[in-house]
Write a protein that holds these residues in place. Structure first.
Motif, PDB file in Angstrom:
ATOM      1  N   GLU A  27       0.840  -1.208   0.000  1.00 58.18           N
ATOM      2  CA  GLU A  27       0.000   0.000   0.000  1.00 58.18           C
ATOM      3  C   GLU A  27       0.873   1.255   0.000  1.00 58.18           C
ATOM      4  O   GLU A  27       0.615   2.205  -0.749  1.00 58.18           O
ATOM      5  N   ILE A  42      -4.990   4.324  -1.419  1.00 56.02           N
ATOM      6  CA  ILE A  42      -5.651   3.036  -1.621  1.00 56.02           C
ATOM      7  C   ILE A  42      -5.425   2.132  -0.401  1.00 56.02           C
ATOM      8  O   ILE A  42      -4.418   2.237   0.295  1.00 56.02           O
ATOM      9  N   GLU A  43      -6.385   1.252  -0.162  1.00 56.27           N
ATOM     10  CA  GLU A  43      -6.245   0.202   0.841  1.00 56.27           C
ATOM     11  C   GLU A  43      -6.509  -1.127   0.142  1.00 56.27           C
ATOM     12  O   GLU A  43      -7.535  -1.283  -0.534  1.00 56.27           O
ATOM     13  N   ILE A  44      -5.611  -2.062   0.307  1.00 62.41           N
ATOM     14  CA  ILE A  44      -5.749  -3.360  -0.353  1.00 62.41           C
ATOM     15  C   ILE A  44      -6.761  -4.225   0.386  1.00 62.41           C
ATOM     16  O   ILE A  44      -6.652  -4.442   1.589  1.00 62.41           O
ATOM     17  N   GLU A  45      -7.758  -4.691  -0.349  1.00 60.21           N
ATOM     18  CA  GLU A  45      -8.770  -5.576   0.233  1.00 60.21           C
ATOM     19  C   GLU A  45      -8.428  -7.045  -0.023  1.00 60.21           C
ATOM     20  O   GLU A  45      -8.686  -7.904   0.812  1.00 60.21           O
ATOM     21  N   THR A  70      -8.549  -3.193  -4.461  1.00 56.48           N
ATOM     22  CA  THR A  70      -8.633  -2.251  -3.346  1.00 56.48           C
ATOM     23  C   THR A  70     -10.037  -2.247  -2.752  1.00 56.48           C
ATOM     24  O   THR A  70     -10.977  -2.808  -3.324  1.00 56.48           O
ATOM     25  N   ARG A  71     -10.170  -1.589  -1.607  1.00 57.33           N
ATOM     26  CA  ARG A  71     -11.493  -1.483  -0.961  1.00 57.33           C
ATOM     27  C   ARG A  71     -12.471  -0.707  -1.824  1.00 57.33           C
ATOM     28  O   ARG A  71     -13.684  -0.879  -1.714  1.00 57.33           O
TER      29      ARG A  71
END
Length: 310
Positions: A27, A42-45, A70-71
């Motif tokens: 991230e 960004i946030e990795i989902e 990503t989320r």
């Protein structure tokens, strides 16, 4: 202090950035390279299976290094490339198109009780308007032209992002905003002392370029930031792992063999090209009526070779 492995190596790169328990490392890299801040970060989902991106055109078949969702639903492909080859730009376009269309196959409803019992999943029907954006980040460490030694990109920037734009009306840009490609050209980065690195982007590129050469005092300076502390501790752990080191050495040897084969092929092609030029000159001199021995001396061809051209 153990010598750190080269992050540009295929084996190390995938293990380092593909660790799900340390997703904030990837991230941080993506946000730094793309200059994302605040709510745009960004946030990795989910880490996606990169084998879905397999290319079956040649053998052995290849697939991307990393692929994440990503989320916000967007997809990011991360690719490390250390040597040039024909069609590199087209390969990036292929990855973008393949990942974009595969999203139709990707989305699923949660299974009902009966479906779970039968270990089945119900596909979620999504509209074309729901297709998320796809962005590929390609880190490259090769020169576009060996003679010019100027990296792959024509511009001077280390990081450049490309997107599709309409030729006529800017009002239609939203139509073309779903595919983007960012190239991180490591050859363009001008190294500087660690304490002179001002941004996370500069630090990440510095580590990518110099991991095996980092000194203990430099590592201590970089570790003052929590994210880079975790990143360097992760790299230290990989570098100390015997299995990773063995896989690393095998990968390095394979790459050296590949480059040796490529260079040998280039030399052969150059030699054959020169031979064709000599033959053309010899044919022209024969037409002018020059003796075979003089043509041989001028071109370096054997007398027998020149006689065969008559």
């Amino acid at each position: 202090m153990i010598e750190l492995l080269d992050l540009k190596n295929d084996v190390v790169f995938k293990d380092f950035f593909g660790d799900k328990s340390n997703k904030e490392i990837l991230e941080s890299f993506i946000n730094a390279v793309l200059g994302l801040e605040g709510d745009d970060c960004i946030e990795i989902e989910e880490f996606l299976d990169p084998r879905k991106m397999r290319v079956e055109v040649g053998k052995p078949s290849t697939f991307v290094d990393l692929s994440v969702k990503t989320r916000g639903g967007e997809r990011y492909i991360i690719e490390m490339q250390t040597y040039n080859h024909d069609g590199f730009d087209k390969r990036l376009l292929y990855y973008l198109g393949k990942d974009y269309t595969e999203q139709i196959e990707y989305h699923y409803h949660q299974p009902t009780a009966s479906q779970a019992l039968n270990d089945k999943k119900a596909k979620k029907m999504i509209g074309w308007a729901d297709l998320p954006r796809v962005h590929i980040i390609a880190i490259i460490d090769f020169h576009r032209n060996r003679k010019e030694k100027n990296g792959i990109l024509n511009h001077h920037e280390v990081v450049e992002t490309y997107r599709f734009k309409p030729q006529i009306s800017a009002s239609n840009e939203y139509i073309f905003d779903h595919w983007k490609a960012t190239i991180v050209d490591l050859k363009k980065f001008k190294s500087k002392p660690v304490n002179k690195l001002k941004t996370d982007k500069e630090i990440w590129i510095y580590i990518l370029n110099n991991a095996p050469f980092l000194k203990e005092d430099e590592i201590e300076v970089l570790k003052k930031d929590p994210v880079f502390q975790r990143a360097l501790e992760r790299l230290e752990m990989l570098s100390a792992d015997p299995k990773t080191r063995k896989a690393y050495e095998v990968s390095v040897n394979d790459q050296r063999d590949h480059l040796a084969i490529m260079e040998a092929a280039e030399r052969k092609a150059h030699k054959e090209g020169r031979k064709e030029e000599k033959v053309e000159i010899a044919q022209a001199l024969l037409k002018q009526g020059l003796p075979v021995n003089q043509i041989s001396e001028a071109t370096g061809l054997l007398s027998e070779e020149i006689e065969a051209l008559r």
